[in-house]
Design an enzyme around this catalytic site. Structure first.
Site, PDB file in Angstrom:
ATOM      1  N   THR A 267       0.825  -1.215   0.000  1.00 58.90           N
ATOM      2  CA  THR A 267       0.000   0.000   0.000  1.00 58.90           C
ATOM      3  C   THR A 267       0.855   1.260   0.000  1.00 58.90           C
ATOM      4  OG1 THR A 267      -1.759  -1.159   1.177  1.00 58.90           O
ATOM      5  CG2 THR A 267      -1.781   1.238   1.273  1.00 58.90           C
TER       6      THR A 267
ATOM      7  N   GLY B 206       2.571  -3.131   8.563  1.00 59.74           N
ATOM      8  CA  GLY B 206       2.819  -3.413   9.972  1.00 59.74           C
ATOM      9  C   GLY B 206       4.248  -3.862  10.205  1.00 59.74           C
TER      10      GLY B 206
ATOM     11  N   GLU C  95      -5.894  -5.317   3.226  1.00 62.58           N
ATOM     12  CA  GLU C  95      -6.002  -6.408   2.257  1.00 62.58           C
ATOM     13  C   GLU C  95      -7.208  -6.221   1.337  1.00 62.58           C
ATOM     14  OE1 GLU C  95      -4.152  -9.016   1.012  1.00 62.58           O
ATOM     15  OE2 GLU C  95      -2.760  -7.707   2.045  1.00 62.58           O
TER      16      GLU C  95
END
Length: 691
Positions: A165, A204, A449
């Site tokens: 992303t 993350g 996702e």
């Protein structure tokens, strides 16, 4: 003087005792209420729990792992809710490393480690190392690349994340702007962030934990852009943990929840990586820069990791919803409010219609999502086996199904968790209930996702191609051109608990939604539908509705399939089967109500039949009410996992709330943290005189 004071205190005690006797006489003890609730059950929760959790051995092993965890300093949850963000981040790292060390020292299995991570429930910087970095190497790396990277991953000599992303693009993978330009002279790729919006954003563990990343970047060679591909890129020095030259990386700041995870940003300034940084199991690049595409039969093989992650999200949805349902049901069963008169005990709030008609459908959905998750993981595992023989034929359907179900299940879980929190009133707002943490640690699933609306549209695209005959698979008859919607044969409310009536209605809701969509995205009656442009973009609400209808159907059918499996298991008692059937009926009735408009518009049901559905919904909710606590007990959640003051299995809620609150750092001193810097000068008479 002392005797007088003692006598006065005794008099006051007696005065208060007499005055409060009517209150004490009608007060219930929550532990007794919890025991009373379990005595109402018509089935054995332990019997159903054994089935749901994979056998007695699995439940016993879980207890052993909880015993191990609770004895570790990093496994102690008593003060979990009082940690700062930095403390929670460090605690998450300690927990992950602690489990890894125990695997090595005690020869624990991968399954044991995964179970311990779930029980600890302390997300940290290792989430994507385990959840995406390793799976991507295994699915997209060559044998040589796996042999190189996997030992380093498993020994934690590196920590990975998954960087896809960007600031400007998320779900639209083809729009990613980070580039990997191949230089044949040096046989290397130049990784670069050409725009501000090319900045990687959200991965993350990227902020302060990881050393490497699976980087999704557009592969450009010989002047041609071949779209996003996966690269293994080192970001930090392994000795100093500082960013390597040309790499800018950091944490994106506080979020709504998931505080222990250091989501990060990442930019590149002409960073050179070797040619074999590209994962080349399916596509590759030669030393002279020639791009070698994957064979046509597995051109979408890189979707494998994406499908796996979405399948695991579907699998976990029922688990998280079940945790929230367990807390809410247990609390509302012991919480009392309002009484017909002062001489009678107050009513359990779970006995109010609005409460049990809220919570029982959520319990039913928890079971449904759990079974759907089990079903799609079986489908994924079958695909993995077929893939080893270069058979990718099931991937398109699996990709579409996992996309739509990812959206459907995370929507249901997120809404359900919040409903559970609201049903618990003020205590649901307290972090000590565990519900805010479950919600804020889960709700990101509706966007990560793949944004859920986009996921629904991916499923709808596949269904429309099936309807138009562009996709050969015709696994569902209601997408054929010959499907005719006929009136329902249900005549009385109880007919809507018959599985054939429910399944046929849900299929007809799908068929009606598909007919609407195909007409909206087709330029005219005889034309083929279009899947891009104004027609498609102006039909997205109907397309999303189609995908939701399809998801309701397949989830309901998965529930029926699981009941069939349970019936073939001799260890499952008939009483457990019966309550599963009731839950399935309730889930089906909820799906029918959500599909009401389509069923009425299509002529499949009349207004009277719709009223029958609503009536039967109330009947089944009321019937399941007596089994509420036993049903959530059957999930098998230990108090250690839930870490909820109000969701304790023994019902000892109020004592636990008070004792937990006393441990708050705010209560470390009598005056509190604001006394010396602010309140003392304001309230203390001597200090105030100096103002």
């Amino acid at each position: 003087m002392g005797d007088c004071r003692s006598t006065d205190r005794e008099r006051q005690r007696q005065l208060v005792e007499e005055a409060t006797r009517p209150i004490v006489q009608v007060t219930s003890h929550p532990v007794q209420d919890a025991a009373m609730e379990r005595a109402k059950a018509t089935f054995c929760s332990d019997n159903l729990s054994v089935y749901l959790n994979g056998g007695v051995e699995c439940l016993e092993r879980r207890k052993q792992l909880i015993d191990i965890l609770s004895k570790q300093p990093w496994g102690d949850k008593k003060n979990r809710y009082f940690l700062s963000r930095e403390e929670e981040h460090v605690a998450g790292l300690r927990g992950a490393v602690g489990i890894w060390k125990m695997m090595k020292e005690h020869n624990l299995s991968i399954q044991d480690a995964a179970e311990m991570r779930q029980l600890l429930f302390l997300p940290g910087g290792f989430e994507l190392h385990i959840g995406m970095f390793i799976p991507t190497i295994l699915s997209q790396g060559t044998r040589e690349q796996q042999d190189r990277w996997m030992p380093l991953c498993m020994d934690l000599r590196l920590i990975g994340t998954y960087a896809q992303t960007e600031l400007g693009h998320g779900t639209f993978l083809r729009g990613l702007e980070t580039v990997a330009v191949y230089d044949p002279e040096t046989r290397s790729f130049i990784i670069h962030s050409p725009t501000l919006t090319a900045t990687k954003w959200w991965p993350g563990g990227l902020g302060k934990t990881c050393t490497h990343a699976i980087l999704m970047a557009r592969l450009i060679t010989k002047g041609k852009d071949y779209g996003p591909h996966a690269f293994v890129v080192q970001l930090r020095d392994l000795e100093t943990h500082k960013a390597l030259p040309g790499v800018e990386v950091g944490d994106i700041g506080p979020k709504m929840g998931y505080h222990g995870v250091d989501n990060g940003f990442l930019r590149f300034d002409h960073v050179k990586v070797p040619r074999d940084a590209m994962l080349m199991r399916y596509s590759s690049i030669t030393e002279d820069g020639t791009y070698v595409p994957p064979p046509p039969r597995n051109s979408k093989a890189s979707y494998g990791t994406m499908v796996y992650v979405r399948a695991t999200i579907v699998r976990d949805a029922g688990d998280f919803l079940g945790r929230a349902a367990t807390i809410a049901v247990r609390y509302t069963a012991i919480r009392r409010q309002s009484s017909p008169d002062a001489s009678r005990r107050e009513l359990q709030i779970l006995d109010y219609e609005n409460v049990y008609e809220t919570l029982m459908p959520i319990v039913a959905a928890s079971f449904a999502l759990r079974f759907m998750g089990k079903n799609i993981m079986s489908m994924y595992n079958a695909f993995v086996k077929a893939k080893e023989n270069d058979d990718f034929s099931t991937l398109p359907e699996l990709h579409a199904l996992s996309s739509g179900l990812k959206a459907f299940c995370t929507d249901a879980a997120s809404f359900g968790i919040e409903e559970c929190r609201r049903t618990c009133g003020g205590q649901g707002y307290s972090v000590l209930s565990g519900l805010p943490t479950i919600y804020t640690s889960y709700v990101q699933n509706v966007t990560w996702e793949g944004d859920n609306n986009v996921m629904y549209l991916q499923m709808a695209r596949y269904l429309m191609k099936m309807k138009a005959g562009i996709t050969k698979e015709k696994t569902m008859s209601m997408y054929s051109k010959q499907h005719v919607i006929r009136p329902s044969q249900a005549r009385v409310p109880a007919d809507w608990t018959q599985t054939d009536n429910v399944a046929q209605a849900l299929k007809n809701a799908c068929a009606h939604a598909a007919q609407i969509c195909i007409s909206r995205i087709s330029p005219h009656a005889q034309a083929q539908p279009v899947f891009e442009g104004d027609l498609w973009n102006s039909s997205t609400m109907d397309l999303i509705n189609l995908a939701k209808s399809h998801c309701r159907l397949v989830t309901y059918m998965a529930f029926l399939e699981e009941i069939s499996h349970a019936c073939s298991d001799r260890a499952v008692q008939e009483e457990s089967i019966h309550v599963l059937r009731e839950l399935c009926s309730l889930f089906g009735l909820v799906c029918l109500q959500e599909s009401g408009a389509a069923l009425l518009e299509s002529g499949h049901i009349t207004g009277d039949q719709h009223a029958m559905i609503r009536h039967q919904f109330k009947v089944v909710c009321r019937s399941l009410r007596k089994n509420a606590i036993a049903l959530v007990d059957s999930f098998g959640y230990d108090d250690y996992l839930l870490n909820s003051a109000i969701g304790r299995k023994d019902g000892n809620v109020y004592e636990t709330l008070l004792e937990t609150a006393k441990r708050s750092p705010f209560n470390a001193t009598e005056q509190g943290p604001g006394w010396n810097p602010v309140l003392k000068d304001l309230l203390n008479p001597q200090a105030r005189s100096k103002l």
